[in-house]
Write a protein that holds these residues in place. Structure first.
Motif, PDB file in Angstrom:
ATOM      1  N   GLU A  43      39.817  12.438  17.614  1.00 54.69           N
ATOM      2  CA  GLU A  43      41.283  12.814  16.944  1.00 54.69           C
ATOM      3  C   GLU A  43      42.210  11.866  17.865  1.00 54.69           C
ATOM      4  N   ARG A  44      42.050  12.080  19.309  1.00 55.45           N
ATOM      5  CA  ARG A  44      43.086  11.377  19.943  1.00 55.45           C
ATOM      6  C   ARG A  44      43.206   9.815  20.054  1.00 55.45           C
ATOM      7  N   THR A  75      41.795   8.028  16.884  1.00 57.22           N
ATOM      8  CA  THR A  75      42.250   7.857  15.789  1.00 57.22           C
ATOM      9  C   THR A  75      43.850   7.875  15.503  1.00 57.22           C
ATOM     10  N   CYS A  76      44.493   8.885  16.008  1.00 54.23           N
ATOM     11  CA  CYS A  76      45.929   9.284  16.050  1.00 54.23           C
ATOM     12  C   CYS A  76      46.777   8.547  17.020  1.00 54.23           C
ATOM     13  N   SER A 128      47.756   9.179  19.937  1.00 56.21           N
ATOM     14  CA  SER A 128      48.541   9.898  20.511  1.00 56.21           C
ATOM     15  C   SER A 128      47.971  11.292  21.194  1.00 56.21           C
ATOM     16  N   ALA A 159      42.888  19.643  13.240  1.00 55.62           N
ATOM     17  CA  ALA A 159      42.220  18.365  12.784  1.00 55.62           C
ATOM     18  C   ALA A 159      41.980  18.072  11.375  1.00 55.62           C
TER      19      ALA A 159
END
Length: 458
Positions: free
Chosen positions: A262-263, A265-266, A268, A370
């Motif tokens: 997630e970090r 992909t985003c 951020s 998520a």
């Protein structure tokens, strides 16, 4: 002429533009003769190779006729070398090898290797089988970041050459051979580490389309681990027999993998809480580093497919179901520890801290944030395992420090201090508080039942 001499140029010279237009309208397909010859040879060679492998199964016992003929180990080595060539292709670099692969050759190699693995694996043959399998996996997944986006696509438009079922068969074969090595007390620390690294590379092999997910989840998410993800967990379970610290660290990486993806992909940070809980998110940094090459390749494929109208490759899986399953494995491993020495070894190796951080992540930050299904259940299991495993373990370690030998006391004291920092960060967030230096600020969204569980843990 072209088929005899192995070149399509003479054939192309005999077909003028008008003939090509007629062939196009009529649906006639002129296949590359080189590729046609290779496919035909793959089928023939696969039949011969499978027959040779079957001969080993039927006659390769310790007192079998194969060993009485002589030079059996050379024959065994040659068979494994052929299966490797079928899996990874022949040639120099990864691109050249991939161009020489066909679906038929990959399938034949998987069938042949499975038959070979059913043969008696003893002595030198056992190590040959393991080394050959490792070479197959490493060469197959050794894809440069900037390799062509269609590297794994069949030239005749039939889709990907290597598919999820091929990866599953390859990893299942490795687990089987590693299990025989372990039973023979021949599985070294280097072997265990290599198995986990290769399982990780297969897990996020970006050039292979991801398997279909359970209907219980949304697109890209699944309520249950896929077959490949389950095999990755099986590989960790095998390593855990002889290398508990190594296996626990790997489970922590897999548990943190959803947050790492997630970090990435985003692009951020993981919310405001991340600034206050670096002790928890250090394991996410480790997961990002562990999957760095696969994530970089996935980024390249995304950028290569998007601009030219050929569609986008499958997006990275969230691995949420795998993360929750890994937390369950972590909790069971920690709660099943019956003696003080193994827990002390886990602490000094840093695996205990990683496990606590991974369980703390699932406890304080639901994967539902998520967009994955089943996240609340994962948060509940994270809380349950944290309460069941961490407080008793920390009490035992504190008592061990008082009885620890002087030469180990300093190292254990430092490791225990780091563990308390991780536990404190998890408890603070679970109770709705996050520390920032000397200040403590409240966080919204902490449920009353979760706070009660955490107060009970304190």
């Amino acid at each position: 002429r072209a088929r005899i001499f192995g070149s399509s140029e003479p054939l192309a010279e005999d077909i003028d533009s008008a003939a090509q237009a007629v062939a196009s309208r009529s649906g006639v397909c002129v296949e590359d003769p080189q590729r046609l010859l290779r496919k035909q040879w793959d089928e023939t060679a696969a039949t011969a190779l499978l027959g040779a492998a079957t001969a080993w199964t039927e006659n390769g016992r310790n007192d079998g006729p194969i060993w009485r003929i002589g030079r059996a180990s050379q024959a065994w080595t040659g068979l494994w070398a052929l299966t490797t060539r079928f899996v990874v292709g022949s040639g120099g670099d990864a691109v050249e090898r991939a161009r020489m692969r066909t679906r038929e050759s990959v399938r034949a190699a998987a069938n042949c290797a499975a038959v070979l693995a059913d043969s008696p694996l003893v002595g030198e043959c056992l190590r040959i089988a393991w080394d050959s399998w490792m070479q197959q996996g490493m060469l197959l997944t050794d894809v440069p970041v900037a390799a062509p986006a269609d590297l794994n696509q069949d030239a005749d438009g039939g889709g990907p050459v290597v598919r999820q079922e091929n990866l599953c068969a390859l990893l299942k074969l490795g687990i089987k051979i590693a299990g025989v090595l372990d039973d023979a007390k021949a599985l070294s620390h280097a072997d265990s580490s290599a198995l986990l690294v290769l399982a990780r590379r297969l897990l996020l092999f970006a050039d292979v389309p991801m398997a279909a997910h359970s209907s219980a989840g949304t697109a890209g998410h699944s309520a249950t681990p896929t077959g490949l993800q389950g095999l990755v967990l099986d590989s960790v379970a095998l390593v855990e027999r002889a290398e508990p610290a190594l296996a626990l660290h790997e489970l922590a990486l897999l548990a943190a993998a959803p947050y790492a993806i997630e970090r990435h992909t985003c692009a951020s940070e993981l919310g405001a809480a991340n600034k206050h809980s670096s002790a928890l998110h250090a394991v996410v940094d480790c997961a990002l580093e562990a999957f760095s090459s696969q994530l970089a390749r996935a980024d390249y494929l995304q950028s290569s497919f998007a601009p030219n109208g050929r569609g986008s490759p499958p997006s990275l899986p969230s691995l949420s179901a795998l993360g929750v399953a890994a937390v369950d494995r972590l909790g069971m491993a920690l709660c099943s520890d019956a003696g003080d020495a193994p827990l002390l070894q886990l602490l000094l190796a840093g695996a205990w801290q990683d496990a606590v951080a991974a369980m703390g992540l699932h406890m304080v930050r639901s994967l539902t944030a998520a967009g994955s299904s089943g996240g609340e259940g994962g948060a509940a299991r994270g809380s349950e395992w944290f309460v069941r495993a961490v407080p008793p373990g920390m009490l035992r370690l504190r008592d061990d420090l008082d009885r620890c030998a002087e030469e180990k006391a300093a190292a254990m004291s430092g490791a225990l201090a780091k563990s308390w920092a991780v536990v404190g960060a998890a408890l603070a967030e679970a109770l709705g508080m996050a520390g920032d230096g000397d200040f403590v600020v409240p966080l919204a969204g902490s449920s009353g039942s979760q706070q009660i569980c955490m107060l009970d843990a304190v």
